[in-house]
Design a protein around this motif. Structure first.
Motif, mmCIF file in Angstrom:
data_model
loop_
_atom_site.group_PDB
_atom_site.id
_atom_site.type_symbol
_atom_site.label_atom_id
_atom_site.label_comp_id
_atom_site.label_asym_id
_atom_site.label_seq_id
_atom_site.Cartn_x
_atom_site.Cartn_y
_atom_site.Cartn_z
ATOM 1 N N TRP A 145 -21.817 -20.139 -73.454
ATOM 2 C CA TRP A 145 -22.749 -19.111 -74.417
ATOM 3 C C TRP A 145 -23.124 -18.113 -73.689
ATOM 4 O O TRP A 145 -23.785 -18.029 -72.447
ATOM 5 C CB TRP A 145 -23.707 -20.123 -74.666
ATOM 6 C CG TRP A 145 -24.684 -19.378 -75.958
ATOM 7 C CD1 TRP A 145 -25.599 -18.415 -76.026
ATOM 8 C CD2 TRP A 145 -24.341 -19.794 -77.192
ATOM 9 N NE1 TRP A 145 -25.912 -18.129 -77.228
ATOM 10 C CE2 TRP A 145 -25.310 -18.876 -77.931
ATOM 11 C CE3 TRP A 145 -23.618 -20.630 -78.021
ATOM 12 C CZ2 TRP A 145 -25.350 -19.026 -79.479
ATOM 13 C CZ3 TRP A 145 -23.792 -20.710 -79.225
ATOM 14 C CH2 TRP A 145 -24.735 -20.001 -80.404
ATOM 15 N N ASP A 146 -22.982 -16.776 -74.224
ATOM 16 C CA ASP A 146 -23.689 -15.373 -73.664
ATOM 17 C C ASP A 146 -23.877 -14.583 -74.742
ATOM 18 O O ASP A 146 -23.046 -14.135 -75.237
ATOM 19 C CB ASP A 146 -22.539 -15.011 -72.593
ATOM 20 C CG ASP A 146 -22.986 -13.752 -72.014
ATOM 21 O OD1 ASP A 146 -24.398 -13.422 -72.191
ATOM 22 O OD2 ASP A 146 -22.285 -12.682 -71.739
ATOM 23 N N ASP A 147 -25.251 -14.494 -74.867
ATOM 24 C CA ASP A 147 -25.956 -13.451 -76.005
ATOM 25 C C ASP A 147 -25.758 -11.924 -75.349
ATOM 26 O O ASP A 147 -25.936 -10.967 -76.225
ATOM 27 C CB ASP A 147 -27.102 -13.768 -76.314
ATOM 28 C CG ASP A 147 -27.263 -15.010 -77.133
ATOM 29 O OD1 ASP A 147 -26.136 -15.177 -78.128
ATOM 30 O OD2 ASP A 147 -28.192 -15.712 -77.114
ATOM 31 N N TRP A 148 -25.520 -11.688 -73.996
ATOM 32 C CA TRP A 148 -26.021 -10.426 -73.347
ATOM 33 C C TRP A 148 -24.427 -9.483 -73.378
ATOM 34 O O TRP A 148 -24.637 -8.576 -73.605
ATOM 35 C CB TRP A 148 -26.740 -10.730 -71.908
ATOM 36 C CG TRP A 148 -27.780 -11.503 -72.104
ATOM 37 C CD1 TRP A 148 -28.145 -12.666 -72.249
ATOM 38 C CD2 TRP A 148 -29.002 -10.711 -72.288
ATOM 39 N NE1 TRP A 148 -29.413 -12.853 -72.151
ATOM 40 C CE2 TRP A 148 -30.005 -11.784 -72.093
ATOM 41 C CE3 TRP A 148 -29.625 -9.443 -72.350
ATOM 42 C CZ2 TRP A 148 -31.310 -11.579 -72.336
ATOM 43 C CZ3 TRP A 148 -30.978 -9.146 -72.292
ATOM 44 C CH2 TRP A 148 -31.628 -10.216 -72.421
ATOM 45 N N GLY A 149 -23.581 -10.240 -73.268
ATOM 46 C CA GLY A 149 -22.283 -9.408 -73.106
ATOM 47 C C GLY A 149 -22.308 -8.284 -71.840
ATOM 48 O O GLY A 149 -23.072 -8.902 -70.780
ATOM 49 N N ASP A 150 -21.920 -7.220 -71.991
ATOM 50 C CA ASP A 150 -22.242 -6.242 -70.833
ATOM 51 C C ASP A 150 -23.219 -5.236 -71.183
ATOM 52 O O ASP A 150 -23.161 -4.056 -70.462
ATOM 53 C CB ASP A 150 -20.789 -5.426 -70.672
ATOM 54 C CG ASP A 150 -20.165 -4.796 -71.916
ATOM 55 O OD1 ASP A 150 -20.844 -4.708 -72.912
ATOM 56 O OD2 ASP A 150 -19.026 -4.269 -71.969
ATOM 57 N N ILE A 151 -24.364 -5.366 -72.149
ATOM 58 C CA ILE A 151 -25.093 -4.360 -72.408
ATOM 59 C C ILE A 151 -25.942 -4.058 -71.245
ATOM 60 O O ILE A 151 -26.499 -5.134 -70.218
ATOM 61 C CB ILE A 151 -25.916 -4.695 -73.547
ATOM 62 C CG1 ILE A 151 -26.707 -3.505 -74.069
ATOM 63 C CG2 ILE A 151 -26.767 -6.018 -73.254
ATOM 64 C CD1 ILE A 151 -27.367 -3.867 -75.621
ATOM 65 N N ASP A 152 -26.668 -2.951 -70.966
ATOM 66 C CA ASP A 152 -27.255 -2.361 -69.934
ATOM 67 C C ASP A 152 -28.970 -2.394 -70.698
ATOM 68 O O ASP A 152 -28.929 -1.765 -71.289
ATOM 69 C CB ASP A 152 -27.118 -1.008 -69.366
ATOM 70 C CG ASP A 152 -28.027 -0.733 -68.270
ATOM 71 O OD1 ASP A 152 -28.955 -1.568 -68.168
ATOM 72 O OD2 ASP A 152 -27.746 0.517 -67.843
ATOM 73 N N VAL A 153 -29.597 -3.216 -70.034
ATOM 74 C CA VAL A 153 -31.149 -3.036 -70.706
ATOM 75 C C VAL A 153 -32.135 -2.643 -69.748
ATOM 76 O O VAL A 153 -33.221 -2.778 -70.026
ATOM 77 C CB VAL A 153 -31.541 -4.699 -71.300
ATOM 78 C CG1 VAL A 153 -30.527 -5.251 -72.088
ATOM 79 C CG2 VAL A 153 -31.533 -5.677 -69.826
ATOM 80 N N LYS A 154 -31.658 -2.124 -68.640
ATOM 81 C CA LYS A 154 -32.718 -1.525 -67.687
ATOM 82 C C LYS A 154 -33.570 -0.193 -68.369
ATOM 83 O O LYS A 154 -33.016 0.572 -68.774
ATOM 84 C CB LYS A 154 -31.902 -0.972 -66.568
ATOM 85 C CG LYS A 154 -31.233 -1.647 -65.767
ATOM 86 C CD LYS A 154 -30.673 -1.191 -64.397
ATOM 87 C CE LYS A 154 -30.031 -2.014 -63.426
ATOM 88 N NZ LYS A 154 -28.719 -2.443 -64.116
ATOM 89 N N GLY A 155 -34.996 -0.742 -68.250
ATOM 90 C CA GLY A 155 -36.002 0.152 -68.657
ATOM 91 C C GLY A 155 -36.016 -0.015 -70.161
ATOM 92 O O GLY A 155 -36.746 0.920 -70.973
ATOM 93 N N LYS A 156 -35.421 -0.991 -70.685
ATOM 94 C CA LYS A 156 -35.558 -1.107 -72.471
ATOM 95 C C LYS A 156 -36.422 -2.318 -72.713
ATOM 96 O O LYS A 156 -36.943 -3.058 -71.687
ATOM 97 C CB LYS A 156 -33.932 -1.202 -72.847
ATOM 98 C CG LYS A 156 -33.135 -0.134 -72.715
ATOM 99 C CD LYS A 156 -31.857 -0.129 -73.212
ATOM 100 C CE LYS A 156 -30.770 0.896 -72.798
ATOM 101 N NZ LYS A 156 -29.412 0.699 -73.325
ATOM 102 N N VAL A 157 -36.682 -2.376 -73.934
ATOM 103 C CA VAL A 157 -37.484 -3.476 -74.560
ATOM 104 C C VAL A 157 -36.421 -4.493 -75.259
ATOM 105 O O VAL A 157 -35.475 -3.793 -76.194
ATOM 106 C CB VAL A 157 -38.610 -2.964 -75.480
ATOM 107 C CG1 VAL A 157 -39.210 -4.436 -76.188
ATOM 108 C CG2 VAL A 157 -39.700 -2.109 -74.731
ATOM 109 N N VAL A 158 -36.434 -5.647 -75.004
ATOM 110 C CA VAL A 158 -35.441 -6.782 -75.536
ATOM 111 C C VAL A 158 -36.144 -7.467 -76.695
ATOM 112 O O VAL A 158 -37.259 -8.094 -76.470
ATOM 113 C CB VAL A 158 -34.921 -7.418 -74.396
ATOM 114 C CG1 VAL A 158 -33.927 -8.506 -74.973
ATOM 115 C CG2 VAL A 158 -34.098 -6.883 -73.686
#
Length: 543
Positions: A145-158
């Protein structure tokens, strides 16, 4: 490489080196010691009070009389744990989001959304941070299970969904009725922070849960030692999230995919601005540690743990209270009983020949505030966690006659339960789960901070399959006792307590600890456990 074969030889050593003393657990002494530290004089043993000082002074006296050495830092008995308590500044929180068209949409804090800056310096000032929706926010390779994939979340709100997938087609990947660690907010915060996010907002679709979260949102919050150092955390419900979904083009099909295992995190094309401020005050409390140093491998440690604290007097307690004139929460069962269980364990271990490995008896602070003393230890361990063999935790000794079952929290997690099952079978008993998946017990006592750091841990619970009366009688009695006395002033010592099951369980845990202490065995996590990968990072330290 030191491995599993030593456990067989160690069992023989154990039988000749001290097993007889395992039968010396004294129900009468246990009872009287519980009576002492749960008396009104100790005022509910709340951290930072005279009740703490009295409790720890008494425990130190007992360990000195037994002849154990101090087990805390720098040869001391006590390990200070500094706790930071955050309280929102009234009216300071401001939140707004900006859509793809540039329109700014203010939100009503406390109604639409809840935000807390209960980390670092107590201040959050986030301006136009991109919003990412990460489904349940779970990355579980052992479950595919992996909800994240290859997205970059640096400096973002999740933004993450509360809990974990419950769709019938995927529950087999998790633990069915028993929630995994991935369902917890701390896991989602840790994972987002590890990936560089500045904030996490939990989307709560259960109205009852949302109401509880919002109503508790402005209370003082104590920061968990070692918690993710996010700028802020937040919560919002379905109604407040709908404008975000519409503006971002999130469809029902997208939401359905979050429970299928095919979803990957998406950038919503929205931004969020958050301002929040909280005042901070500090509470210093203490863990107490005593130690039996090992003879041949003193740098390898088995820990017996229990929390010494309870919830104090009326003004310290948060939650419903039965009608009574008594405002002292004595905590005789929770957890004077476990405290004395660990002390009695130390007496028995001290009477046996010194083991190969070291044994530490750890009395943890502030469990009732969120396992904070144990988290404090895990964040700043006195003995390296890499070479901590196991934690054996004792919380609320069983108060019944003998039982056929030995209930544990987190069944199926690690091989400690297999060791315990062999010992239990010798007595005609069987290891079971705790029979209460809705309680989420595995995450609720002092073994769990060790678990989160990858240390195999075990906690026995209350058996309900009574030798006399079976499950029907045992379950009814347990339910009545827990419902009447848990976190109530009525949790007081009684001369009528039946401690035979407590002695049974303590004897098993004695055998288990001595077996580990006289072997070369390193308990391991099972392949489906979410904690195995953490332990694997330090494998070299155990070779």
């Amino acid at each position: 490489m030191r491995g599993l074969l030593g456990g067989v030889a160690a069992a023989a050593v154990m039988l000749s080196a001290g097993l007889a003393s395992a039968q010396d657990f004294s129900a009468e002494r246990i009872s009287q010691d519980i009576r002492h530290i749960s008396s009104d004089d100790f005022m509910g043993r709340y951290p930072g009070t005279e009740g703490e000082r009295m409790t720890l002074a008494w425990l130190q006296q007992q360990y000195e009389a037994i002849g154990l050495e101090p087990g805390g830092p720098d040869g001391q008995w006590l390990q200070p744990v500094t706790l930071q308590r955050y309280t929102p500044v009234e009216g300071a929180a401001k939140v707004s989001w900006t859509g793809p068209d540039g329109t700014v949409h203010p939100m009503t804090v406390g109604t639409d959304i809840l935000v807390r800056a209960a980390t670092n310096d107590g201040k959050a000032d986030i301006r136009n941070a991109p919003l990412v929706f990460a489904g349940y926010g779970i990355n579980a390779p052992e479950r595919g299970w992996d909800d994240w994939g290859d997205i970059d979340v640096k400096g973002k709100v999740v933004v993450v969904l509360a809990g974990e997938p419950i769709e019938e087609a995927v529950t087999a990947r998790f633990d069915g009725a028993y929630p995994t660690a991935y369902s917890n907010g701390w896991y989602k915060a840790d994972e987002a922070f590890r990936r560089g996010a500045v904030g996490v907002i939990t989307l709560i679709t259960d109205p009852a849960m949302l109401e509880r979260t919002m109503s508790a949102g402005l209370r003082q919050r104590t920061l968990t030692p070692g918690a993710a150092d996010l700028e802020f955390t937040g919560s919002l419900g379905h109604a407040a999230a709908m404008p975000w979904a519409m503006a971002a083009g999130v469809t029902p099909a997208t939401m359905a995919a979050t429970g299928s295992g095919t979803f990957k995190a998406i950038d919503l094309g929205l931004t969020l601005s958050v301002a929040a401020e909280e005042t901070i005050d500090t509470l210093v409390t203490h863990n107490l540690l005593a130690r039996i140093p090992g003879t041949s491998h003193p740098d390898e440690t088995i820990i017996y743990s229990a929390h010494w604290d309870h919830v104090g007097v009326g003004e310290n307690h948060v939650g419903p209270v039965s009608t009574t004139d008594d405002n002292i929460f004595n905590g005789a069962w929770d957890n004077a009983s476990g405290t004395i269980g660990v002390l009695e364990m130390a007496r028995q271990m001290a009477a046996a020949p010194r083991p190969d490995r070291s044994i530490v008896f750890a009395h943890m602070a502030a469990e009732e505030m969120g396992l904070l003393g144990s988290y404090g230890y895990a964040a700043d361990p006195v003995y390296p966690l890499e070479t901590t063999v196991a934690d054996i935790n004792i919380d609320m000794l069983p108060l019944s006659g003998p039982t056929r079952d030995v209930a544990i929290f987190g069944k199926g997690q690690n091989t400690l339960e297999d060791n315990l099952a062999v010992l239990a079978a010798e007595e005609g008993r069987v290891v079971t789960d705790d029979r209460q998946p809705e309680q989420g017990f595995y995450t609720r006592s002092d073994h769990f901070p060790f678990v989160r750091m990858g240390v195999p841990a075990l906690m026995t619970w209350h058996g309900v399959d009574w030798d006399e009366g079976g499950i029907e009688a045992g379950q009814a009695a347990w339910t009545a006792k827990f419902g009447a006395d848990y976190h109530q002033p009525s949790d007081e010592w009684s001369a009528d307590w039946d401690l035979r099951s407590a002695v049974e369980n303590l004897t098993l845990l004695y055998k288990l600890g001595l077996q580990l202490a006289n072997s070369e065995e390193w308990p391991t996590w099972k392949p489906t456990s979410e904690f195995g990968a953490i332990r694997a990072q330090s494998d070299a330290a155990r070779q």
